[in-house]
Design an enzyme around this catalytic site. Structure first.
Site, short mmCIF file in Angstrom:
data_model
loop_
_atom_site.label_atom_id
_atom_site.label_comp_id
_atom_site.label_asym_id
_atom_site.label_seq_id
_atom_site.Cartn_x
_atom_site.Cartn_y
_atom_site.Cartn_z
N SER A 1 0.88 -1.16 0.00
CA SER A 1 0.00 0.00 0.00
C SER A 1 0.91 1.20 0.00
CB SER A 1 -0.88 0.01 1.25
OG SER A 1 -1.44 1.28 1.48
N TYR B 1 -1.52 -1.16 10.50
CA TYR B 1 -1.68 -1.50 9.08
C TYR B 1 -0.46 -1.04 8.29
CZ TYR B 1 -3.34 -1.47 4.28
OH TYR B 1 -3.45 -1.67 2.92
#
Length: 299
Positions: A154, A168
């Site tokens: 990401s 995350y």
């Protein structure tokens, strides 16, 4: 130095003829980018091993087992299951060429408010699950001296300045880090590794089942709650990037003679990456005199 084997040289000469016979393994294939990628691969005559925690979700979207498609139910955190799945895929198609570690989920919550289990589970799936796949795919790829591993991270694996997304981002930074090392480890075998940093793509990533919130939130973290609300209620469904185009890019990059180790997807990802690089350059310059005064002065 990159080593070209005899097998690779022969393969390159016949690249156009054999390209669509390649075997892809895609994890997390029942929804989002994984599902879109598998549909495109099958439509383009590639052969695909697709995995999900729920076999029914795969077959309902993609159909039953066939000569070109092998759906497998797989819990990535179960190392023995991963090993068995790789062996089953190899047995079905006779080999494997491209691995896409796509499975994962988002965990929202500050470092203080997330429980040990919430943090551990996030790393188990997003980090260790991918490493399990890599570990069991590598013997096959090394033997054939070719292959490509995509690890989907990401842009939060490059820039982590988002309150409430620390865990995350931590998992995705880990993916980026081990992919860099992996790329160097496998280069002598004619194998490539690419870490993919998507920006905001219009998938169900921010929907229930793909993102989790803290089970015991702490109200004092106003910025984290605001970020959570913005992502779940405002960004979700309005992401600027098209996952269909992301899937096309992955297929194109898999066919490059020299694919990149780092692949940012989306104008937003590029903007955030440039902002992070600029910040680092500024702070390097500002602290250079102090931070480089560490050498041992020999008498």
């Amino acid at each position: 130095m990159f080593f070209i084997t005899k097998r690779q040289s022969t393969y390159n000469k016949n690249n156009l003829e054999h390209e669509h016979k390649k075997v892809w393994l895609v994890t997390g294939a029942s929804k989002g980018l994984g599902l879109i990628l598998v549909k495109k691969l099958l439509a383009s005559d590639f052969r695909v091993i697709a995995t999900s925690r729920d076999l029914n979700s795969l077959t309902s979207e993609l159909g039953e087992k066939s000569e070109s498609f092998l759906p497998l139910e797989l819990t990535l955190t179960d190392d023995s299951q991963v090993k068995q799945a790789l062996a089953e895929g190899i047995s079905h198609f006779g080999g494997i060429d491209v691995v896409v570690n796509n499975a994962g989920y988002g965990q929202i919550g500050t470092l203080e408010e997330l429980s040990y289990d919430e943090v551990r589970n996030s790393f188990e799936v997003n980090v260790f699950g991918s490493i399990n796949v890599i570990r069991h795919a590598m013997p096959y790829l090394r033997q054939q001296e070719s292959g490509h591993i995509f690890n989907i991270a990401s842009v939060g694996g490059f820039s982590g300045a988002y309150p409430g997304w620390g865990v995350y981002c931590g998992t995705k930074f880990a993916v980026a880090g081990f992919t860099e090392s992996l790329a160097e480890e496998v280069r002598p075998f004619g194998i490539y590794a690419t870490v993919v940093y998507p920006g905001y793509f219009r998938t169900d990533f921010l929907s229930k089942g793909s993102v989790k919130t803290a089970s015991q939130p702490i109200s004092a973290y106003a910025a984290a709650r605001q970020s959570e609300q913005i992502h779940l209620d405002e960004i979700n469904g309005r992401q600027p990037n098209d996952p269909e185009k992301a899937a096309d890019i992955l297929i194109t990059v898999s066919q490059l003679d020299q694919p990149p180790v780092h692949l940012f997807l989306g104008k937003d990802a590029y903007q955030l990456a440039h902002q992070k690089i600029e910040l680092i350059e500024q702070q390097l310059k500002a602290q250079e005199e102090l931070a480089t005064s560490t050498e041992i002065i020999e008498a």
